[in-house]
Every structure is written in C-alpha cells, then in structure tokens.
Design a protein around this motif. Structure first.
Motif, PDB file in Angstrom:
ATOM      1  N   ARG A 121      -0.117  29.653 -20.579  1.00  0.00           N
ATOM      2  CA  ARG A 121       0.690  28.702 -21.345  1.00  0.00           C
ATOM      3  C   ARG A 121       2.142  28.711 -20.861  1.00  0.00           C
ATOM      4  NH1 ARG A 121       0.185  30.790 -26.246  1.00  0.00           N
ATOM      5  NH2 ARG A 121      -1.982  30.213 -26.235  1.00  0.00           N
ATOM      6  N   LEU A 122       2.697  29.914 -20.651  1.00  0.00           N
ATOM      7  CA  LEU A 122       4.074  30.005 -20.176  1.00  0.00           C
ATOM      8  C   LEU A 122       4.208  29.461 -18.751  1.00  0.00           C
ATOM      9  CD1 LEU A 122       5.191  33.499 -21.539  1.00  0.00           C
ATOM     10  CD2 LEU A 122       5.686  31.225 -22.483  1.00  0.00           C
ATOM     11  N   SER A 123       3.209  29.700 -17.920  1.00  0.00           N
ATOM     12  CA  SER A 123       3.223  29.164 -16.558  1.00  0.00           C
ATOM     13  C   SER A 123       3.250  27.643 -16.596  1.00  0.00           C
ATOM     14  CB  SER A 123       1.995  29.642 -15.774  1.00  0.00           C
ATOM     15  OG  SER A 123       2.056  31.032 -15.575  1.00  0.00           O
ATOM     16  N   GLN A 124       2.531  27.056 -17.524  1.00  0.00           N
ATOM     17  CA  GLN A 124       2.537  25.603 -17.686  1.00  0.00           C
ATOM     18  C   GLN A 124       3.916  25.120 -18.113  1.00  0.00           C
ATOM     19  OE1 GLN A 124      -0.033  23.705 -16.877  1.00  0.00           O
ATOM     20  NE2 GLN A 124       1.024  21.827 -17.398  1.00  0.00           N
ATOM     21  N   GLU A 125       4.571  25.879 -18.984  1.00  0.00           N
ATOM     22  CA  GLU A 125       5.918  25.510 -19.433  1.00  0.00           C
ATOM     23  C   GLU A 125       6.920  25.523 -18.279  1.00  0.00           C
ATOM     24  OE1 GLU A 125       7.212  27.917 -22.714  1.00  0.00           O
ATOM     25  OE2 GLU A 125       5.525  27.297 -23.971  1.00  0.00           O
ATOM     26  N   LEU A 126       6.678  26.369 -17.280  1.00  0.00           N
ATOM     27  CA  LEU A 126       7.587  26.447 -16.135  1.00  0.00           C
ATOM     28  C   LEU A 126       7.649  25.146 -15.338  1.00  0.00           C
ATOM     29  CD1 LEU A 126       6.790  30.031 -14.781  1.00  0.00           C
ATOM     30  CD2 LEU A 126       8.872  29.276 -15.941  1.00  0.00           C
ATOM     31  N   LEU A 127       6.641  24.290 -15.503  1.00  0.00           N
ATOM     32  CA  LEU A 127       6.622  23.010 -14.794  1.00  0.00           C
ATOM     33  C   LEU A 127       7.694  22.061 -15.301  1.00  0.00           C
ATOM     34  CD1 LEU A 127       2.763  22.456 -14.545  1.00  0.00           C
ATOM     35  CD2 LEU A 127       4.324  23.341 -12.779  1.00  0.00           C
ATOM     36  N   THR A 128       8.192  22.300 -16.515  1.00  0.00           N
ATOM     37  CA  THR A 128       9.296  21.514 -17.074  1.00  0.00           C
ATOM     38  C   THR A 128      10.417  22.471 -17.471  1.00  0.00           C
ATOM     39  OG1 THR A 128       8.204  21.597 -19.227  1.00  0.00           O
ATOM     40  CG2 THR A 128       7.839  19.610 -17.906  1.00  0.00           C
ATOM     41  N   PRO A 129      11.170  22.979 -16.473  1.00  0.00           N
ATOM     42  CA  PRO A 129      12.174  24.018 -16.748  1.00  0.00           C
ATOM     43  C   PRO A 129      13.262  23.601 -17.733  1.00  0.00           C
ATOM     44  CG  PRO A 129      12.247  23.303 -14.442  1.00  0.00           C
ATOM     45  CD  PRO A 129      11.106  22.612 -15.081  1.00  0.00           C
ATOM     46  N   ASP A 130      13.565  22.298 -17.828  1.00  0.00           N
ATOM     47  CA  ASP A 130      14.591  21.854 -18.774  1.00  0.00           C
ATOM     48  C   ASP A 130      14.149  22.054 -20.218  1.00  0.00           C
ATOM     49  OD1 ASP A 130      16.161  21.121 -16.659  1.00  0.00           O
ATOM     50  OD2 ASP A 130      15.550  19.005 -16.715  1.00  0.00           O
ATOM     51  N   GLU A 131      12.853  22.042 -20.464  1.00  0.00           N
ATOM     52  CA  GLU A 131      12.319  22.210 -21.808  1.00  0.00           C
ATOM     53  C   GLU A 131      11.857  23.641 -22.080  1.00  0.00           C
ATOM     54  OE1 GLU A 131       9.338  19.254 -22.562  1.00  0.00           O
ATOM     55  OE2 GLU A 131      10.515  17.722 -21.531  1.00  0.00           O
ATOM     56  N   CYS A 132      11.913  24.487 -21.082  1.00  0.00           N
ATOM     57  CA  CYS A 132      11.431  25.868 -21.179  1.00  0.00           C
ATOM     58  C   CYS A 132      12.534  26.738 -21.791  1.00  0.00           C
ATOM     59  CB  CYS A 132      11.019  26.358 -19.791  1.00  0.00           C
ATOM     60  SG  CYS A 132      10.142  27.904 -19.800  1.00  0.00           S
ATOM     61  N   LYS A 133      12.472  26.926 -23.088  1.00  0.00           N
ATOM     62  CA  LYS A 133      13.550  27.583 -23.831  1.00  0.00           C
ATOM     63  C   LYS A 133      13.720  29.071 -23.510  1.00  0.00           C
ATOM     64  CE  LYS A 133      13.616  24.187 -27.400  1.00  0.00           C
ATOM     65  NZ  LYS A 133      14.057  23.120 -26.573  1.00  0.00           N
ATOM     66  N   TRP A 134      12.672  29.753 -23.118  1.00  0.00           N
ATOM     67  CA  TRP A 134      12.729  31.190 -22.878  1.00  0.00           C
ATOM     68  C   TRP A 134      13.210  31.523 -21.470  1.00  0.00           C
ATOM     69  CZ3 TRP A 134       9.701  32.992 -18.910  1.00  0.00           C
ATOM     70  CH2 TRP A 134       8.663  32.170 -18.496  1.00  0.00           C
ATOM     71  N   LEU A 135      13.241  30.555 -20.588  1.00  0.00           N
ATOM     72  CA  LEU A 135      13.528  30.790 -19.174  1.00  0.00           C
ATOM     73  C   LEU A 135      14.898  31.435 -18.952  1.00  0.00           C
ATOM     74  CD1 LEU A 135      12.092  30.364 -16.512  1.00  0.00           C
ATOM     75  CD2 LEU A 135      13.143  28.119 -16.359  1.00  0.00           C
ATOM     76  N   ALA A 136      15.924  30.901 -19.568  1.00  0.00           N
ATOM     77  CA  ALA A 136      17.278  31.444 -19.379  1.00  0.00           C
ATOM     78  C   ALA A 136      17.402  32.839 -19.994  1.00  0.00           C
ATOM     79  CB  ALA A 136      18.303  30.503 -19.993  1.00  0.00           C
ATOM     80  N   GLU A 137      16.819  33.028 -21.160  1.00  0.00           N
ATOM     81  CA  GLU A 137      16.907  34.322 -21.846  1.00  0.00           C
ATOM     82  C   GLU A 137      16.299  35.444 -21.005  1.00  0.00           C
ATOM     83  OE1 GLU A 137      15.164  36.590 -25.790  1.00  0.00           O
ATOM     84  OE2 GLU A 137      15.025  34.411 -25.691  1.00  0.00           O
ATOM     85  N   PHE A 138      15.169  35.182 -20.374  1.00  0.00           N
ATOM     86  CA  PHE A 138      14.478  36.208 -19.601  1.00  0.00           C
ATOM     87  C   PHE A 138      14.837  36.184 -18.116  1.00  0.00           C
ATOM     88  CE2 PHE A 138      12.127  36.227 -23.468  1.00  0.00           C
ATOM     89  CZ  PHE A 138      11.656  37.520 -23.587  1.00  0.00           C
ATOM     90  N   LYS A 139      15.642  35.180 -17.700  1.00  0.00           N
ATOM     91  CA  LYS A 139      16.067  35.061 -16.296  1.00  0.00           C
ATOM     92  C   LYS A 139      14.853  35.136 -15.357  1.00  0.00           C
ATOM     93  CE  LYS A 139      20.606  37.007 -17.288  1.00  0.00           C
ATOM     94  NZ  LYS A 139      20.559  36.841 -18.705  1.00  0.00           N
ATOM     95  N   PHE A 140      13.808  34.436 -15.736  1.00  0.00           N
ATOM     96  CA  PHE A 140      12.557  34.449 -14.988  1.00  0.00           C
ATOM     97  C   PHE A 140      12.718  33.644 -13.712  1.00  0.00           C
ATOM     98  CE2 PHE A 140       8.070  33.541 -14.183  1.00  0.00           C
ATOM     99  CZ  PHE A 140       7.518  34.793 -14.403  1.00  0.00           C
ATOM    100  N   GLN A 141      12.308  34.195 -12.560  1.00  0.00           N
ATOM    101  CA  GLN A 141      12.551  33.574 -11.262  1.00  0.00           C
ATOM    102  C   GLN A 141      11.291  33.103 -10.543  1.00  0.00           C
ATOM    103  OE1 GLN A 141      15.776  33.560  -9.585  1.00  0.00           O
ATOM    104  NE2 GLN A 141      16.665  34.095 -11.558  1.00  0.00           N
TER     105      GLN A 141
END
Length: 170
Positions: A121-141
């Motif tokens: 589910r999270l991998s799917q969210e990565l396809l729309t990084p602008d809407e991925c709320k957890w991305l900045a918090e976890f600094k996922f690369q």
C-alpha cells in the motif's frame, strides 16, 4: 493498484460463524456488550486482521464442487478449479488466529500478511509523492517499501484504533 485490488478482507468476507465459535470457546461472547475490563480479544483480532489484509491475499485456486440444480447455472459453474477467494482457507486462518493469536505461528503469520500488505500500500502511495504524507517525515528515498523498511522504522507501520481492548492487548 486499483480500488478492487485494495479491497480489505473485512469488506469481502469475514467468517462470522468461525469467529463466533472461537469466541464461545474462549467464553467471551457474553461479555461483548460490557466495556469495563472486558476484552473481546477473539473478535478484535479477527476484525483488525481482516481490516488490514486485502481480500486479494486469499485469492487462489478454488475447487468447485456440487454445481447448482439449475441447469443454466450449473453449465456456467462447472466442477473443477478456478481462481477465486478461498473462503474456507481464510476462515480457518482467522479462526485459528482468533483462538491462538496470543503468540506463536498464527500471530507471526498474521503479522507477515499485514506488513506485506502495508508495504504494498505504501509503495503504491509513492507513485504520487505530492499526496504521500509520510514521505517527508520518514525521509524515504527508495521506489519500493519493503517489510524490512517497516520493521526498521524507515517507513510507517499501520495505525490501528483499539476501541475494545484499550491497553493495547490486541
């Protein structure tokens, strides 16, 4: 991942009979309506598992037997094997998780199912990084979230509201 692929098990099939049977075996069914210090763990485990795991997890070869009496329906549903939701296997697993979920093999397997589904589910969210709320918090690369990323805290674990057990017992 389209909306159909993300259908949770609880939305498609929840083995109420198996859960009720497991609850009776644990003698918790009579306490479901009470809140104070009552922890219907059997029901909680089943509901949480079914809410976090996609129904797709239990899709596989299903053996068809006993076609309907109606000839037109029987022709459309021949005995044999086809791909479908294996309700028997999912019901058996949920029942065993509900009864034996306090530790051991069923709990470990349920955790694997949940983490694998959440990573997808999270991998799917990565396809729309602008809407991925957890991305900045976890600094996922990376481009794909793995179960190991969840276990090591590189990506967020699923969050669950615990309205029944209160103290995190589930």
């Amino acid at each position: 991942m389209n909306e159909i692929d993300d259908l949770r098990l609880i939305e498609d099939f929840l083995p109420i009979d198996a859960i009720s049977e497991a609850s009776e075996e644990k003698r918790q069914i009579s306490g479901l309506h009470l809140w104070w210090a009552r922890r219907p763990l059997v029901t909680c485990r089943a509901a949480v598992y079914a809410a976090l795991v996609p129904a797709q997890r239990w899709v596989g070869p299903v053996t068809l037997q006993n076609p309907p009496d109606d000839a037109s329906k029987a022709a459309a549903r021949k005995s044999g094997t086809r791909k479908g939701l294996n309700r028997r296997a999912s019901a058996e697993f949920v029942k065993n998780l509900s009864i034996h979920g306090h530790g051991g093999r069923y709990l470990d397997e349920a955790r694997r199912h949940i983490l694998k589904a959440h990573a997808a589910r999270l991998s799917q969210e990565l396809l729309t990084p602008d809407e991925c709320k957890w991305l900045a918090e976890f600094k996922f690369q990376k481009d794909l979230v793995t179960v190991d990323d969840l276990k090591t805290g590189k990506a967020p674990l699923p969050r669950v509201l615990d309205p029944f057990a209160g103290g995190g017992a589930i």
